[in-house]
Write a protein that holds these residues in place. Structure first.
Motif, PDB file in Angstrom:
ATOM      1  N   MET A   1       0.818  -1.212   0.000  1.00 39.96           N
ATOM      2  CA  MET A   1       0.000   0.000   0.000  1.00 39.96           C
ATOM      3  C   MET A   1       0.849   1.259   0.000  1.00 39.96           C
ATOM      4  N   GLN A   3       0.650   3.910   1.381  1.00 48.59           N
ATOM      5  CA  GLN A   3       0.864   4.560   2.654  1.00 48.59           C
ATOM      6  C   GLN A   3       2.152   4.105   3.344  1.00 48.59           C
ATOM      7  N   GLU A  37       7.647  26.738  14.649  1.00 46.54           N
ATOM      8  CA  GLU A  37       6.269  26.374  14.308  1.00 46.54           C
ATOM      9  C   GLU A  37       5.882  26.956  12.942  1.00 46.54           C
ATOM     10  N   ALA A  40       7.772  25.264  10.056  1.00 50.49           N
ATOM     11  CA  ALA A  40       7.240  23.910   9.867  1.00 50.49           C
ATOM     12  C   ALA A  40       5.871  23.954   9.195  1.00 50.49           C
ATOM     13  N   THR A  41       5.018  24.915   9.636  1.00 50.23           N
ATOM     14  CA  THR A  41       3.685  25.023   9.029  1.00 50.23           C
ATOM     15  C   THR A  41       3.794  25.365   7.549  1.00 50.23           C
ATOM     16  N   SER A  44       5.067  22.451   5.586  1.00 46.20           N
ATOM     17  CA  SER A  44       4.064  21.395   5.546  1.00 46.20           C
ATOM     18  C   SER A  44       3.023  21.682   4.465  1.00 46.20           C
ATOM     19  N   ARG A  45       2.544  22.942   4.433  1.00 44.10           N
ATOM     20  CA  ARG A  45       1.520  23.301   3.457  1.00 44.10           C
ATOM     21  C   ARG A  45       2.083  23.311   2.041  1.00 44.10           C
ATOM     22  N   ASP A  48       3.063  19.473   1.192  1.00 43.05           N
ATOM     23  CA  ASP A  48       2.089  18.441   1.524  1.00 43.05           C
ATOM     24  C   ASP A  48       2.724  17.310   2.327  1.00 43.05           C
ATOM     25  N   VAL A  49       3.400  17.705   3.387  1.00 46.65           N
ATOM     26  CA  VAL A  49       4.052  16.705   4.247  1.00 46.65           C
ATOM     27  C   VAL A  49       3.575  16.896   5.679  1.00 46.65           C
ATOM     28  N   GLN A  50       3.707  15.847   6.462  1.00 47.12           N
ATOM     29  CA  GLN A  50       3.249  15.919   7.841  1.00 47.12           C
ATOM     30  C   GLN A  50       4.390  16.292   8.780  1.00 47.12           C
ATOM     31  N   VAL A  51       4.068  17.110   9.776  1.00 46.12           N
ATOM     32  CA  VAL A  51       5.064  17.549  10.752  1.00 46.12           C
ATOM     33  C   VAL A  51       5.033  16.604  11.949  1.00 46.12           C
ATOM     34  N   HIS A  52       6.201  16.098  12.319  1.00 46.39           N
ATOM     35  CA  HIS A  52       6.281  15.264  13.523  1.00 46.39           C
ATOM     36  C   HIS A  52       7.258  15.890  14.495  1.00 46.39           C
ATOM     37  N   ASP A  53       6.851  15.917  15.746  1.00 47.21           N
ATOM     38  CA  ASP A  53       7.651  16.532  16.794  1.00 47.21           C
ATOM     39  C   ASP A  53       8.445  15.440  17.503  1.00 47.21           C
ATOM     40  N   GLU A  55      10.222  15.990  19.985  1.00 51.24           N
ATOM     41  CA  GLU A  55      10.206  16.432  21.381  1.00 51.24           C
ATOM     42  C   GLU A  55      11.588  16.606  21.986  1.00 51.24           C
ATOM     43  N   TYR A  59      11.734  19.217  14.767  1.00 43.74           N
ATOM     44  CA  TYR A  59      10.580  18.735  13.997  1.00 43.74           C
ATOM     45  C   TYR A  59      11.129  18.058  12.741  1.00 43.74           C
TER      46      TYR A  59
ATOM     47  N   THR B 181       2.131  15.170  22.133  1.00 43.15           N
ATOM     48  CA  THR B 181       1.744  15.398  20.743  1.00 43.15           C
ATOM     49  C   THR B 181       1.149  14.147  20.112  1.00 43.15           C
ATOM     50  N   GLU B 192       1.212  10.827  15.442  1.00 46.87           N
ATOM     51  CA  GLU B 192       1.881  11.927  16.107  1.00 46.87           C
ATOM     52  C   GLU B 192       1.620  13.176  15.283  1.00 46.87           C
ATOM     53  N   ILE B 193       1.176  14.222  15.929  1.00 48.45           N
ATOM     54  CA  ILE B 193       0.910  15.459  15.200  1.00 48.45           C
ATOM     55  C   ILE B 193       1.795  16.565  15.759  1.00 48.45           C
ATOM     56  N   GLY B 194       2.712  17.053  14.943  1.00 47.10           N
ATOM     57  CA  GLY B 194       3.709  18.014  15.407  1.00 47.10           C
ATOM     58  C   GLY B 194       3.173  19.423  15.565  1.00 47.10           C
ATOM     59  N   LEU B 195       2.265  19.822  14.694  1.00 46.20           N
ATOM     60  CA  LEU B 195       1.825  21.215  14.705  1.00 46.20           C
ATOM     61  C   LEU B 195       0.691  21.448  15.696  1.00 46.20           C
ATOM     62  N   GLY B 246      -2.197  19.493   1.341  1.00 45.49           N
ATOM     63  CA  GLY B 246      -1.296  20.299   2.152  1.00 45.49           C
ATOM     64  C   GLY B 246      -1.480  20.087   3.641  1.00 45.49           C
ATOM     65  N   PRO B 248      -1.704  16.797   5.488  1.00 46.90           N
ATOM     66  CA  PRO B 248      -1.785  15.333   5.585  1.00 46.90           C
ATOM     67  C   PRO B 248      -2.196  14.847   6.969  1.00 46.90           C
ATOM     68  N   GLU B 249      -2.062  15.713   8.006  1.00 54.38           N
ATOM     69  CA  GLU B 249      -2.425  15.244   9.348  1.00 54.38           C
ATOM     70  C   GLU B 249      -3.915  14.996   9.519  1.00 54.38           C
TER      71      GLU B 249
END
Lengths: 64, 305
Positions: A1, A3, A37, A40-41, A44-45, A48-53, A55, A59, B181, B192-195, B246, B248-249
């Motif tokens: 898949m 994903q 932040e 990263a935002t 991301s936009r 089209d990717v996801q942000v992972h923290d 910690e 990021y 998060t 996991e969601i970073g934002l 844009g 994906p979360e």
């Protein structure tokens, strides 16, 4: 898949460049949590990717 | 005369059967007016093929029989055709159907055409025998053929109908929350969601769903990635999704709890109604490729208790 295939780190946004090594993805160093932040935002936009923290001040932006 | 009674009975019955079956799958494959028309056209051809074959055989038209068998072969193509269309449409979906669901829908289309052929064949055979034996007038023969064909359709339809997720699982609302998060539904980790923005949207609009399998067969089905993607796709399609490209979360994910075999989904629907959302999850068909029956095996049964 789709994903599960080819998950790649597109970029890294960090407050602490000491904790990031190696190549591949560009590293953006931010001077504070707000800037991190914001960068990263935007990325991301745009990408089209996801942000992972992670910690630890870092990021990672991952394409799933 | 018996030949025409038989063929016309078969074609009419088969075409009507295909039309009825198209109606029932409107939701699972939103077929546009054109998709509808092309499937109906194929259905009429299938009905004609089925209707003509036995009378032609009895009338010793062997060339015709050979051709009809050749035509029947073409219906294998339908699965391929549907699969390719749906695969191409995947690019345009915010939540993909997933390979498992696409394959399943394609298979259903193929099978329904075969059912049409079979129903038309039964109807025309009965009508032919009735009209040729002259024990009844031709309208009675046509009626008897239609009844037999209808029986085949109803029986076949019941055999082919897929059970919904609601039949093998209990579906209820789960508590959606964050630990730092990490997004959880009850105690099942989703992602996991970073934002912070994304976390706020989930807290404000998100709904959590917990899907509990009723037995070990259901647990195995739920573990299938294709089945879980189908649940995410159908639920998002019915309830709407607060998401554009844009972000994906906000793609709904269905994740497993490895301890219990339960699955959980977090989704940010446009419609904020929990009841209909749960019903949407319940109504997702169990896809054929995901249907596993460990309980049908000896080791599976022994492992279950």
């Amino acid at each position: 898949m789709a994903q599960r295939e080819g998950e790649t780190i597109v970029a890294v946004v960090t407050l602490d460049p000491e904790k990031v090594r190696g190549g591949g993805a560009p590293v953006f160093v931010a001077s504070g949590p707000e800037e991190r932040e914001k960068i990263a935002t935007y990325l991301s936009r745009i990408m089209d990717v996801q942000v992972h923290d992670l910690e630890n001040g870092t990021y990672v932006l991952v394409r799933h | 005369m018996p030949f025409w009674v038989a063929v016309i009975t078969g074609v009419v019955l088969g075409s009507l059967a295909r039309l009825a079956m198209l109606r029932t799958d409107y939701r699972q494959y939103p077929s546009y007016p054109h998709g509808y028309a092309s499937h109906l056209a194929l259905g009429v051809i299938a009905a004609f093929t089925g209707a003509a074959v036995v009378p032609a055989f009895i009338e010793k038209e062997f060339t015709a029989v050979t051709f009809l068998v050749l035509v029947a072969q073409q219906f294998r193509e339908i699965r391929d055709l549907e699969r390719r269309t749906l695969d191409r449409l995947e690019e345009t979906q915010l939540v993909r159907r997933g390979a498992g669901y696409v394959e399943d829908i394609a298979k259903v289309f193929e099978a329904r055409n075969y059912l049409t052929i079979f129903a038309a064949m039964t109807a025309s055979t009965v009508a032919y025998l009735g009209a040729a034996s002259e024990v009844m007038p031709w309208p009675a023969a046509a009626l008897a053929g239609s009844t037999a064909g209808l029986g085949v359709v109803l029986y076949g339809k019941r055999g082919l109908d897929r059970r919904p997720v609601g039949a093998i699982c209990r579906v209820r609302e789960g508590r959606l929350h964050f630990r730092d998060t990490l997004l959880y539904v009850d105690d099942i980790l989703i992602m996991e969601i970073g934002l912070a923005e994304g976390r706020e949207a989930y807290e404000r609009h998100g709904i959590g769903v917990v899907i509990e399998p009723k037995d070990d067969d259901a647990r195995a089905t739920l573990a299938n990635l294709g089945q879980r993607q189908a649940i995410a796709h159908d639920t998002a399609a019915i309830m709407g999704l607060r998401k554009d490209i844009g972000t994906p979360e906000f793609t709904p994910l269905v994740r497993l709890d490895l301890e219990t075999g339960r699955a959980a989904m977090a989704i940010v629907p446009v419609e904020q109604d929990v009841g209909p959302l749960l019903d949407a999850v319940r109504s997702v068909p169990v896809i054929e490729g995901a249907r596993t029956r460990p309980l049908a095996t000896k080791p599976g049964r022994r492992a279950a208790d």
